[in-house]
Write a protein that holds these residues in place. Structure first.
Motif, PDB file in Angstrom:
ATOM      1  N   THR A   9      -2.675  -5.111  -5.829  1.00 22.41           N
ATOM      2  CA  THR A   9      -2.975  -6.314  -5.042  1.00 22.41           C
ATOM      3  C   THR A   9      -4.038  -6.008  -3.993  1.00 22.41           C
ATOM      4  OG1 THR A   9      -0.772  -7.237  -5.416  1.00 22.41           O
ATOM      5  CG2 THR A   9      -1.985  -8.058  -3.503  1.00 22.41           C
ATOM      6  N   HIS A  10      -3.888  -4.903  -3.287  1.00 23.37           N
ATOM      7  CA  HIS A  10      -4.900  -4.522  -2.290  1.00 23.37           C
ATOM      8  C   HIS A  10      -6.238  -4.211  -2.955  1.00 23.37           C
ATOM      9  CE1 HIS A  10      -2.436  -4.700   1.231  1.00 23.37           C
ATOM     10  NE2 HIS A  10      -1.588  -3.776   0.810  1.00 23.37           N
ATOM     11  N   ALA A  11      -6.194  -3.570  -4.111  1.00 23.92           N
ATOM     12  CA  ALA A  11      -7.448  -3.238  -4.813  1.00 23.92           C
ATOM     13  C   ALA A  11      -8.199  -4.504  -5.201  1.00 23.92           C
ATOM     14  CB  ALA A  11      -7.155  -2.388  -6.050  1.00 23.92           C
ATOM     15  N   GLU A  24      -8.786   1.463   1.810  1.00 21.41           N
ATOM     16  CA  GLU A  24      -8.058   2.603   2.381  1.00 21.41           C
ATOM     17  C   GLU A  24      -6.556   2.482   2.130  1.00 21.41           C
ATOM     18  OE1 GLU A  24      -9.582   5.324   3.302  1.00 21.41           O
ATOM     19  OE2 GLU A  24     -11.439   4.246   2.854  1.00 21.41           O
ATOM     20  N   LYS A  25      -6.016   1.261   2.174  1.00 18.61           N
ATOM     21  CA  LYS A  25      -4.590   1.066   1.869  1.00 18.61           C
ATOM     22  C   LYS A  25      -4.294   1.474   0.427  1.00 18.61           C
ATOM     23  CE  LYS A  25      -3.604  -2.612   5.171  1.00 18.61           C
ATOM     24  NZ  LYS A  25      -3.221  -4.012   5.352  1.00 18.61           N
ATOM     25  N   VAL A  26      -5.227   1.149  -0.478  1.00 17.13           N
ATOM     26  CA  VAL A  26      -5.046   1.531  -1.884  1.00 17.13           C
ATOM     27  C   VAL A  26      -4.970   3.044  -2.001  1.00 17.13           C
ATOM     28  CG1 VAL A  26      -6.097   1.532  -4.190  1.00 17.13           C
ATOM     29  CG2 VAL A  26      -6.167  -0.535  -2.796  1.00 17.13           C
ATOM     30  N   SER A  77      -5.684   1.406  -9.837  1.00 21.47           N
ATOM     31  CA  SER A  77      -5.951   0.674  -8.599  1.00 21.47           C
ATOM     32  C   SER A  77      -6.944   1.438  -7.736  1.00 21.47           C
ATOM     33  CB  SER A  77      -4.653   0.448  -7.827  1.00 21.47           C
ATOM     34  OG  SER A  77      -3.768  -0.338  -8.580  1.00 21.47           O
ATOM     35  N   GLN A  78      -6.788   2.757  -7.686  1.00 23.24           N
ATOM     36  CA  GLN A  78      -7.731   3.562  -6.919  1.00 23.24           C
ATOM     37  C   GLN A  78      -9.125   3.470  -7.539  1.00 23.24           C
ATOM     38  OE1 GLN A  78      -6.520   7.584  -6.104  1.00 23.24           O
ATOM     39  NE2 GLN A  78      -8.438   8.092  -5.114  1.00 23.24           N
ATOM     40  N   ASN A  79      -9.202   3.483  -8.865  1.00 24.35           N
ATOM     41  CA  ASN A  79     -10.506   3.301  -9.525  1.00 24.35           C
ATOM     42  C   ASN A  79     -11.134   1.979  -9.107  1.00 24.35           C
ATOM     43  OD1 ASN A  79     -10.073   5.685 -10.950  1.00 24.35           O
ATOM     44  ND2 ASN A  79      -9.476   4.651 -12.836  1.00 24.35           N
ATOM     45  N   MET A  80     -10.316   0.912  -9.080  1.00 25.63           N
ATOM     46  CA  MET A  80     -10.822  -0.400  -8.692  1.00 25.63           C
ATOM     47  C   MET A  80     -11.293  -0.396  -7.236  1.00 25.63           C
ATOM     48  SD  MET A  80      -7.850  -2.551 -10.684  1.00 25.63           S
ATOM     49  CE  MET A  80      -7.989  -4.010  -9.708  1.00 25.63           C
ATOM     50  N   ALA A  81     -10.566   0.294  -6.388  1.00 19.82           N
ATOM     51  CA  ALA A  81     -10.950   0.375  -4.977  1.00 19.82           C
ATOM     52  C   ALA A  81     -12.281   1.107  -4.827  1.00 19.82           C
ATOM     53  CB  ALA A  81      -9.849   1.065  -4.176  1.00 19.82           C
ATOM     54  N   GLU A  82     -12.471   2.173  -5.596  1.00 18.12           N
ATOM     55  CA  GLU A  82     -13.741   2.915  -5.529  1.00 18.12           C
ATOM     56  C   GLU A  82     -14.897   2.077  -6.068  1.00 18.12           C
ATOM     57  OE1 GLU A  82     -14.247   5.568  -3.811  1.00 18.12           O
ATOM     58  OE2 GLU A  82     -12.109   5.793  -3.362  1.00 18.12           O
TER      59      GLU A  82
END
Length: 183
Positions: A9-11, A24-26, A77-82
């Protein structure tokens, strides 16, 4: 499940809102999923050493598989955040159609999480079946959106770098749907 859901969701929110704080939350939540995977897996291994019924023993590999899937959702999700970080830093522009397509796909993933929670909480077989329907819809959307993306590129309505981010983002949403399905 709740942490993995918050992570994705955050991503996704960071993508729509260009929000570094949510990125950063992700990252923080993904670290939590890694730690939980390790601790839960260790606990399940310790359980396997005990005198369990046949049914209990059979359920342990399923539990490990589910924990691994939830950790992978954190990774996606981390990939999406990056990808979002790159989108923001390079001031990439996305067409309204591309944003809409990501949003439609995200809606399917979000509904899939809701069904997963219901299936697990209430042992609801119908909710589990609905999860599979959402996963099929996510796959269909991914294929359709790859085609419409190529059309946008050919018509000059999309920048190449933005297109890369778009494709990777929807691929990660699809992978989250795939991981969620098997949990």
């Amino acid at each position: 499940l709740n942490i993995a859901n918050k992570c994705v969701t955050h991503a996704t929110s960071s993508f729509f809102e260009n929000d570094f704080k949510k990125i950063e939350k992700v990252i923080d939540l993904e670290t939590v999923t890694d730690n939980l995977q390790s601790e839960i897996t260790q606990y399940i291994v310790e359980l396997s050493q005990r005198n369990l019924t046949a049914h209990q023993s059979k359920s342990l590999p399923v539990l490990i598989h589910n924990v691994n899937d939830l950790e992978r959702i954190g990774d996606h999700s981390q990939n999406m955040a990056e990808l979002t970080r790159r989108k923001i830093e390079e001031k990439m522009i996305f067409s309204d159609q591309a944003i809409s397509e990501v949003n439609v796909m995200w809606d399917q993933v979000r509904m899939m999480f809701q069904e997963a929670e219901k299936a697990l909480k209430d042992n609801d077989v119908d909710a589990a079946k609905k999860m599979l329907e959402h996963e099929e819809q996510i796959n269909t959307l991914q294929d359709e959106y790859k085609r419409t993306h190529i059309e946008r590129l050919n018509e000059g309505n999309c920048q190449l770098n933005s297109g890369f981010i778009f494709l990777e983002f929807i691929d990660n949403l699809e992978k989250i749907g795939e991981d969620r399905k098997s949990t």
